[in-house]
Design an enzyme around this catalytic site. Structure first.
Site, PDB file in Angstrom:
ATOM      1  N   LEU A 198      34.237   7.430 -38.297  1.00 10.96           N
ATOM      2  CA  LEU A 198      33.299   6.620 -37.519  1.00 10.96           C
ATOM      3  C   LEU A 198      33.272   5.182 -38.037  1.00 10.96           C
ATOM      4  CD1 LEU A 198      31.238   6.560 -35.249  1.00 10.96           C
ATOM      5  CD2 LEU A 198      29.458   7.148 -36.899  1.00 10.96           C
ATOM      6  N   LYS A 199      33.240   5.048 -39.344  1.00  8.52           N
ATOM      7  CA  LYS A 199      33.242   3.708 -39.932  1.00  8.52           C
ATOM      8  C   LYS A 199      34.474   2.927 -39.460  1.00  8.52           C
ATOM      9  CE  LYS A 199      34.183   1.547 -44.376  1.00  8.52           C
ATOM     10  NZ  LYS A 199      32.966   0.758 -44.579  1.00  8.52           N
ATOM     11  N   ILE A 212      24.206 -14.076 -55.856  1.00 10.07           N
ATOM     12  CA  ILE A 212      23.761 -12.802 -56.420  1.00 10.07           C
ATOM     13  C   ILE A 212      24.871 -12.114 -57.208  1.00 10.07           C
ATOM     14  CG2 ILE A 212      22.635 -10.609 -55.838  1.00 10.07           C
ATOM     15  CD1 ILE A 212      21.007 -13.195 -55.283  1.00 10.07           C
ATOM     16  N   SER A 267      28.557 -11.041 -56.126  1.00 14.98           N
ATOM     17  CA  SER A 267      29.868 -10.796 -55.537  1.00 14.98           C
ATOM     18  C   SER A 267      30.230 -11.894 -54.557  1.00 14.98           C
ATOM     19  CB  SER A 267      29.895  -9.438 -54.841  1.00 14.98           C
ATOM     20  OG  SER A 267      28.917  -9.387 -53.840  1.00 14.98           O
ATOM     21  N   TRP A 291      22.015   5.490 -57.732  1.00 11.35           N
ATOM     22  CA  TRP A 291      23.168   5.509 -56.834  1.00 11.35           C
ATOM     23  C   TRP A 291      24.255   6.457 -57.308  1.00 11.35           C
ATOM     24  CZ3 TRP A 291      23.436  -0.419 -55.362  1.00 11.35           C
ATOM     25  CH2 TRP A 291      22.303  -0.715 -54.596  1.00 11.35           C
ATOM     26  N   HIS A 295      23.685  -9.868 -44.505  1.00 10.08           N
ATOM     27  CA  HIS A 295      24.124  -8.690 -43.748  1.00 10.08           C
ATOM     28  C   HIS A 295      24.450  -9.031 -42.306  1.00 10.08           C
ATOM     29  CE1 HIS A 295      22.414  -6.776 -47.295  1.00 10.08           C
ATOM     30  NE2 HIS A 295      23.316  -5.855 -47.058  1.00 10.08           N
TER      31      HIS A 295
HETATM   32  N1  GLN Z   1      25.582  -8.253 -57.985  1.00 12.46           N
HETATM   33  C1  GLN Z   1      25.715  -7.428 -56.840  1.00 12.46           C
HETATM   34  C2  GLN Z   1      26.497  -8.164 -55.763  1.00 12.46           C
HETATM   35  O1  GLN Z   1      26.336  -9.318 -55.624  1.00 12.46           O
HETATM   36  C3  GLN Z   1      24.373  -7.019 -56.298  1.00 12.46           C
HETATM   37  C4  GLN Z   1      24.504  -6.149 -55.079  1.00 12.46           C
HETATM   38  C5  GLN Z   1      23.215  -5.486 -54.613  1.00 12.46           C
HETATM   39  O2  GLN Z   1      22.150  -5.921 -54.848  1.00 12.46           O
HETATM   40  N2  GLN Z   1      23.312  -4.435 -53.880  1.00 12.46           N
HETATM   41  O3  GLN Z   1      27.258  -7.586 -55.022  1.00 12.46           O
HETATM   42 ZN    ZN Z   2      21.110  -7.049 -53.239  1.00  8.32          ZN
END
Ligand code: GLN
Ligand code: ZN
Length: 759
Positions: free
Chosen positions: A18-19, A437, A439, A567, A700
């Site tokens: 599906l993805k 953040i 990545s 997770w 997102h």
């Molecule tokens: N350091 C991670 C990133 O930037 C944090 C990801 C997250 O919060 N889910 O991908």
């Molecule tokens: Zn995040």
């Protein structure tokens, strides 16, 4: 005769079909017809598996192209006005627009997304208005029921219940409550149930997971009112499903609702069975959730049977059903696809399809007696005892270190005010410092190189060289954009948990153990089966390389102990807290190694801190205590001049501000762009002292916010948070976006910050 059944199945397919189809559809490489065809085939496959396991009736309508809460919103025509223009286009365009937002200058932001109870599944938050009207619009449950019938399967539509649906939503107007809309919503549910009954549906499953949370009396009354009305739609029989915890004070209410069957999560709340047996009305069937739908260990079948036999003895076997504790959405599909797991570890596990076998086996044991399934029960018992005694699980040096933790290990040597002075002197950052953040885009080339490395097509040196090239580009771009605190971009990580798990002992990994996180996004949680230990530095080399390329501070980037725990699929043979502290000790060593190498800023991400919180209030403070302590244990070893960041996203943080404050991170970055800075109000009201970076770019969505828009969000934040406390950053990591999107958005973000800096 007890009946085995299931509350819901995973959607993605054993190979994430599906993805793949959705991503191809979004990039216009697959037609709508082909996408829908893939979805149909998956439903058929999943029903076939469940029928083959021996379930006489199968859930339908549990499938979703993106999210079941979004499906429910569209089922009842809950479409915020900003999407109304898209109505003219086809249904799927509207659907995915609500889920993902739309691109371009006149792009529309998506619905907010947040975590589904205490899971890592994210749902889309319905937006209601005070003048909300509901009508039966897009009847997927009926379509799916007919589809199943056509193939020859007896199915039971799964619906999200009215109370949970409303409580998961948000009102546009501050002065009204979603539950105020109940009387307008119920007729639409009635119409839905009537349509199902007319089509020949005999059982319908209505999920009200809010019953596992503490509810005010008024909400309980609303439940009674709602089910009194829905139960009147004869001849439908309602199975009311609750999960993710015991019902606690809600149990008497639930037992008195006019439903045919009530499902209880007996994995999380085994103790509620006695009370339920004692006061279940004669006509009520109890569905016993005995197989853990949230974890991957083999069930202790003997123990589960004890509970089932107790219920069957009191109520009669025909008055019980046997099921997983919750939908199997939250576990991987099939253990037999795993070819690389150590056989010793594999022997301890059960995935979705294996869990259905357990369900059917338990039901047979009830109906035909234990002796008829003796062989299977003995094999189960033997596997459990092999696990208990395995030397793979126990590491005395880890246990000793855990036992030797002292109270001062949880506290930094200086308080925040003193630390901030030292850090400012050392980092000399401008006001409203900008950062990201962690990545940066995980490009197709990067994925390709990683795959080639895994297959042994390139050497470790070649792969490292490639990763260094990515890091160099990431540093160059950040300098060019004018960001203040840089990151190396995490190109060496496929996943923020798996990466660390692979470097720690006590972890196992699957090849196909995917679980849906949101939309088409899946995660492959590691399995923590034994004591956790670090054998050497995990990130220092990459950080050093990145820092060697720039004068600006580069953040050391780590995943926090609670998030690694949350997770992963975690061992169930010791308290979660102990496993979490083992992780914290390993991370503490890593942070100290980074500091020793010259790292001035370390970020320990804890996006999962909130989702790990138990749903029942009575259990929450104990959890928050150890979760916060795990973070402190990991971060308290460093000097005051070393700046500790943390990051959180996608959850309601209002009710855990005291815990966030207790973490005592120097800087916290958080998701808040989609909710328009609402969060900052709470931080201000709480008098939060440390620095905060509310996200101003919703990563997102493919949409690129303008400088003006982000400046507007910062101005909003500045009204409530002093400038000295405010950082400027996106909502989350940038790994899912393209370089083109990232550079445009970050350019605007830096401009927005710079335009507000007082000279
Ligand atoms: N350091 C991670 C990133 O930037 C944090 C990801 C997250 O919060 N889910 O991908
Ligand atoms: Zn995040």
């Amino acid at each position: 005769m007890s009946t085995p059944h299931n509350l819901g199945f995973a959607r993605m397919g054993a190979n994430r079909e599906l993805k793949k189809a959705e991503e191809a559809f979004w990039s216009r490489k697959l037609s709508q017809d082909d996408l829908l065809q893939t979805a149909r085939k998956l439903r058929e496959q999943h029903w076939s598996w469940q029928a083959a396991a021996g379930l006489p009736i199968l859930p339908c309508g549990d499938f979703s192209l993106y999210d079941q809460v979004l499906d429910t919103a569209l089922l009842f025509d809950v479409i915020p006005s900003r999407f109304r223009g898209l109505h003219a286009e086809d249904e799927l365009t509207l659907y995915f627009a609500m889920a993902r937002g739309t691109a371009g200058n006149d792009g529309v932001p998506a619905l907010e997304m947040t975590k589904w109870f205490d899971t890592n599944y994210h749902y889309l938050v319905p937006e209601f208005s005070a003048s909300q009207q509901f009508r039966l619009a897009r009847n997927l449950p009926l379509d799916n029921f007919r589809e199943a019938a056509q193939i020859g399967f007896a199915a039971r539509p799964v619906l999200l219940g009215p109370i949970t649906f409303l409580l998961l939503g948000k009102m546009k107007e501050a002065d009204s409550e979603p539950l105020d809309l109940l009387d307008r919503l119920l007729p639409a549910y009635e119409t839905l149930l009537q349509s199902l009954a007319a089509a020949g549906v005999s059982w319908v499953q209505i999920d009200e997971p809010v019953l596992a949370t503490d509810l005010p009396g008024a909400t309980r009354q609303a439940l009674v009112r709602a089910f009194n009305r829905l139960a009147r739609v004869a001849p439908l029989r309602i199975l009311l499903a609750t999960y993710f915890g015991a019902l606690g004070d809600n149990l008497p209410t639930a037992l008195q609702l006019p439903v045919a069957a009530l499902h209880l999560d007996l994995v999380r709340g085994p103790e509620q069975l006695e009370a339920a047996i004692a006061s279940a009305p004669d006509a009520l069937t109890l569905s016993l959730g005995l197989i853990d739908g949230r974890n991957i260990w083999k069930t202790d079948l003997g123990q589960a049977l004890d509970l089932a036999e107790r219920a069957a003895g009191k109520l009669g076997p025909e008055k019980i059903m046997i099921a997983p504790s919750c939908s199997l959405l939250h576990v991987p599909i099939d253990l037999t696809l795993e070819t690389k797991l150590a056989p010793e570890v594999k022997d301890w596990l059960a995935f979705g399809r294996q869990k259905l076998d357990e369900v059917v086996l338990l039901s047979r044991a009830i109906n035909e007696g234990r002796t008829r399934v003796r062989e299977a029960l003995d094999a189960n018992e033997a596997a459990l005892s092999r696990r208990k005694q395995s030397p793979l699980i126990h590491n005395p040096s880890v246990q000793d270190r855990l036992a030797a933790i002292k109270p001062e290990d949880f506290t930094r040597p200086l308080d925040f005010v003193a630390r901030k002075k030292l850090q400012q002197a050392r980092l000399a950052l401008p006001p409203l410092p900008t950062t990201t953040i962690g990545s940066f885009p995980q490009t197709p080339e990067l994925r390709r190189e990683r795959a080639r490395r895994r297959k042994g097509e390139i050497t470790a040196e070649q792969y490292e060289q490639f990763v260094e090239g990515e890091i160099a580009q990431t540093i160059r771009e950040q300098e060019r954009l004018g960001l203040d605190v840089l990151v190396h971009g995490e190109p060496e990580r496929n996943d923020m948990v798996e990466y660390f798990g692979e470097l720690l002992s006590g972890f196992a990994f699957t090849e196909n153990g995917w679980v849906q996180s949101y939309g088409a996004r899946c995660v492959k949680p590691p399995i923590i089966f034994g004591d956790v230990m670090r054998s050497g530095p995990m990130t220092v080399k990459w950080w050093q390389f990145a820092q060697s390329l720039t004068k600006r501070p580069v953040k050391g980037m780590l995943t926090g102990p609670v998030t690694i725990l949350e997770w992963s699929f975690v061992r169930d043979d010791q308290p979660r807290r102990d496993t979490c502290f083992q992780l914290a000790l390993a991370l503490r060593d890593e942070i100290l190694d980074l500091e020793k190498a010259g790292c001035r800023v370390v970020q320990l991400d804890e996006p999962a801190l909130r989702e790990g919180m138990p749903l029942a209030k009575a259990e929450q403070s104990a959890y928050l205590d150890w979760a916060v302590n795990a973070f402190r244990l990991a971060t308290s070893g460093v000097a005051g001049a070393t700046q500790i960041h943390t990051h959180m996203c996608y959850a309601e943080f209002n009710d855990i501000l005291h815990a966030i404050a207790a973490m005592d991170a120097d800087v916290i970055s958080m998701e808040s762009a989609r909710s328009q800075m609402e969060l900052m109000d709470s931080f201000a009201r709480y008098h939060y002292k440390n620095d905060v970076g509310p996200g101003i770019y919703d990563i997102h969505s493919p949409r690129i916010p303008s400088t003006e828009e982000m400046r507007g969000l910062l101005e909003k934040a500045l009204v409530i948070i002093p400038a000295e406390q405010l950082w400027v950053n996106p909502d989350c990591g940038l790994k899912t976006r393209s370089w083109a999107e990232v550079t445009s958005a970050l350019h605007n973000l830096v401009q927005a910050a710079q335009s507000l800096r007082v000279p």
